[in-house]
Design a protein around this motif. Sequence first.
Motif, mmCIF file in Angstrom:
data_model
loop_
_atom_site.group_PDB
_atom_site.id
_atom_site.type_symbol
_atom_site.label_atom_id
_atom_site.label_comp_id
_atom_site.label_asym_id
_atom_site.label_seq_id
_atom_site.Cartn_x
_atom_site.Cartn_y
_atom_site.Cartn_z
ATOM 1 N N PHE A 141 6.179 -47.896 95.937
ATOM 2 C CA PHE A 141 6.732 -47.262 94.432
ATOM 3 C C PHE A 141 6.426 -45.950 94.454
ATOM 4 O O PHE A 141 5.957 -45.386 93.717
ATOM 5 N N GLU A 142 7.214 -45.054 95.693
ATOM 6 C CA GLU A 142 6.892 -43.546 95.623
ATOM 7 C C GLU A 142 8.370 -43.151 95.217
ATOM 8 O O GLU A 142 9.256 -43.603 95.758
ATOM 9 N N GLN B 119 16.543 -44.364 96.186
ATOM 10 C CA GLN B 119 15.465 -43.394 96.581
ATOM 11 C C GLN B 119 14.114 -43.749 96.389
ATOM 12 O O GLN B 119 13.549 -42.959 95.870
ATOM 13 N N VAL B 120 13.701 -45.067 96.396
ATOM 14 C CA VAL B 120 12.251 -45.600 96.267
ATOM 15 C C VAL B 120 11.591 -46.123 97.191
ATOM 16 O O VAL B 120 12.252 -46.821 98.032
ATOM 17 N N MET C 159 15.387 -61.898 81.362
ATOM 18 C CA MET C 159 14.624 -61.565 82.324
ATOM 19 C C MET C 159 13.821 -60.215 81.904
ATOM 20 O O MET C 159 14.386 -59.137 81.442
ATOM 21 N N LYS C 160 12.484 -60.301 82.203
ATOM 22 C CA LYS C 160 11.855 -58.983 82.087
ATOM 23 C C LYS C 160 11.425 -58.344 83.441
ATOM 24 O O LYS C 160 10.632 -59.181 84.220
ATOM 25 N N LEU C 161 11.559 -57.275 83.865
ATOM 26 C CA LEU C 161 11.222 -56.739 85.025
ATOM 27 C C LEU C 161 9.891 -55.592 84.762
ATOM 28 O O LEU C 161 9.831 -55.179 83.824
ATOM 29 N N ALA C 162 9.081 -55.749 85.848
ATOM 30 C CA ALA C 162 7.845 -55.032 85.721
ATOM 31 C C ALA C 162 7.509 -54.464 87.183
ATOM 32 O O ALA C 162 7.723 -55.067 88.061
ATOM 33 N N ILE C 163 6.815 -53.232 87.036
ATOM 34 C CA ILE C 163 6.238 -52.786 88.564
ATOM 35 C C ILE C 163 5.057 -53.339 88.875
ATOM 36 O O ILE C 163 4.001 -53.386 87.775
ATOM 37 N N ILE D 170 11.277 -44.445 88.094
ATOM 38 C CA ILE D 170 11.433 -45.653 89.151
ATOM 39 C C ILE D 170 12.558 -46.553 88.484
ATOM 40 O O ILE D 170 13.655 -46.756 89.310
ATOM 41 N N PHE D 171 12.391 -46.849 87.099
ATOM 42 C CA PHE D 171 13.594 -47.482 86.398
ATOM 43 C C PHE D 171 14.748 -46.958 86.473
ATOM 44 O O PHE D 171 15.903 -47.505 86.822
#
Length: 713
Positions: A42-43, A285-286, A370-374, A523-524
């Motif tokens: 996750f850059e 672009q991640v 849906m819940k999204l998380a890093i 990121i999101f």
Amino acid sequence: MKNLALFTYKYRKFVLAFWTVLVLFFGFFALKLPSVLNGSGFEYEGSYQEVQNIMQSDFDIPATSMILLFEKDKEAADNDFTAYMNDTLSNVEKVKDTHVYRPPSSIKDNRSYAVLSFDGTDDKRAENIKEIRSKLSDTKLFSVGLTGGSVIAEDMNQASQDDLVRAELIGIPIAIIVLLLAFRGVIAALIPLVTGFVSVIIAMGLLYFTGQKIDLSIFVLNTAPMIGLALGIDFALLFVNRFREELGPAPIKDATIKTVLTSGRAIIFSGFCVLLGLVGMLFIQVGIFQAVALGGVAVVFTSVLAAITFLPALLSVLGPHINKWTILRTKEKQMSGWHKFAGFVMKRPVIMAVLAIALLITGAIPVAHMKLAIPEANALPTSYESRTTFEKYEATFAEKDITTVPLIAKATEDMTEAGALENLEDLILTLKKDPLVSDVESIFSATEMTAEQLTGALHVPEMKAQLEPAFEQLTNGQQAILQVSLRADGSSDKAKDWVREWENKQTALDVKVGGQPKFQQEIFDEIYNKIWYSLAFILISTYIVLFFAFRSVLIPLKAILMNVISLSCTFGIVVWLFQGGHLGSVPSDIALMIPIFAFSIVFGLSMDYEVFLISRIYEIYQETGDNDKATLQGLISTSKIITSAAAIMIVITGAFAFTGIVPVQQMGVTVALAIFIDATIVRMVLVPSLMKLLGDLNWWSPLRKRKIVRQNG
């Protein structure tokens, strides 16, 4: 394709020798692949990274810090605990490029902590962590644990390697059983497995060299073998099955050529569809999406290349020996179960299509929640010390729902000038008026002076000397660093909205925002902004490929719509399983990359079966001109092999559900579930139903030059 088939047959021994050399060469480097993988992936090149670089270069704040968490037995004396900590920290300070900072805090809940920073290069970080751990030792009354971003990333790397071995130990033996049941012979069953390993080994060797040039996420270690083994075995399964069919009435040479012309062609189109799905991820672009896309491209390329060169060469050498060592013999039935089922579906196309679509839509309902998380420390298994130590540290020392956000404020003049200090003070007053801000640490809070007082003090030599340490720590030339405390969790929408707003706010100073909320927000936003380009590319390019493969307007459209519906159903079930904590799973948010990975990878993989099936139907339709007959015979001839291929892919990918890293579990379950739904509800019910309902309209195209004439009336 014919020239390729003739070449691989004529020079079959040379082709096999060439592939052997490739496997030996790239196999050596494939073993070294874990050494070049780094971080979660996750850059993103944005403000967060820019602030991190400024903090490190201009303010001497380490980009990476580690935490030593000390814990004592409740009966142990505080003095003895302090002595234990001091001894441990003295040992740790001996580690090269490591610096220790112990915050001035008292013991809390029988715990205390120290912060470590590392000044060395990134390639030395793993050695640094290993050496620090060697300096740590527990006693009967005291214990110490190491955690932090770099430690968690290193453990993720190790866990990924362990998970890969575990998944292979589970998946491969079951895959062998499925292959034996499909081919009923040892030689034929082993060939797809060998082909899969050849593809993966060469691809992982290629990725090692790629990792020398660009950063690759540790998740490549799981996703590349997962895709490569499943795809390599699938392609070989189709190819070997067709070769055995052709070998009966035809010589080895003719059987090889016919197999390359039919199955080889289907494999190329199928591989191209998978490739397009993976290339679609490159729009985002991640780091993790770029790495997995490149890893996937490598394994797809080697899988297709092996299927159309290595396999025909190997099969032409084996010839009739491919049927040796038969272990299961069955009598051929006049009408198989597949024949009966396909006939049943095609007699009731409307009812079966409606039932299938209703079932898929019902399964898709939970997608809305849906819940999204890093993925963070909780993505690791609880057996890893870095996870449990981090959770203890957060529970004891981290303020609940308070997030610190670093801001870099840049003026047009030096920060010791009156104008710059006044503008900085105005900025801080504006920040403090924000209802989400609880506190702001700055040069003013450190010196307990206003801009006017600081300006005056800097003109007095004695006072200037006293203020210099604070200015050196909190300012650098035209820049000043602020630490803003927000009343919000770092991953909350409130925090993300705040950093987005302040990044674009017009002030007298140029403001750059960093910290965890900025990392999450960038990121999101990158994913949400670019995902539409990715989806458009995948859908449009897949349509074009399938259009030219089958010369049909409706078949590609139908295939795409069915894939979208079945994937929506898959995501709905995954949300129900993981977020709902059903069937024994611990409730957890869905890892941010899973929907994108699954769509990009599964969309292409499930097209395998579409291409395999429609290629056979199209082949028969060209011969007979009868859509219903072509559909029925195509289903009968491919159902067994598609089911076997799906079973193997489910086994290979589903085995990752038994691994320790949560995102890898979710990925394995998602891919396996998607393939299961595609191979059953879609391929066995929806495809024949819709093919029957649309009739000859299936094959309409403005580019078709001649009309296929029915041979039987």
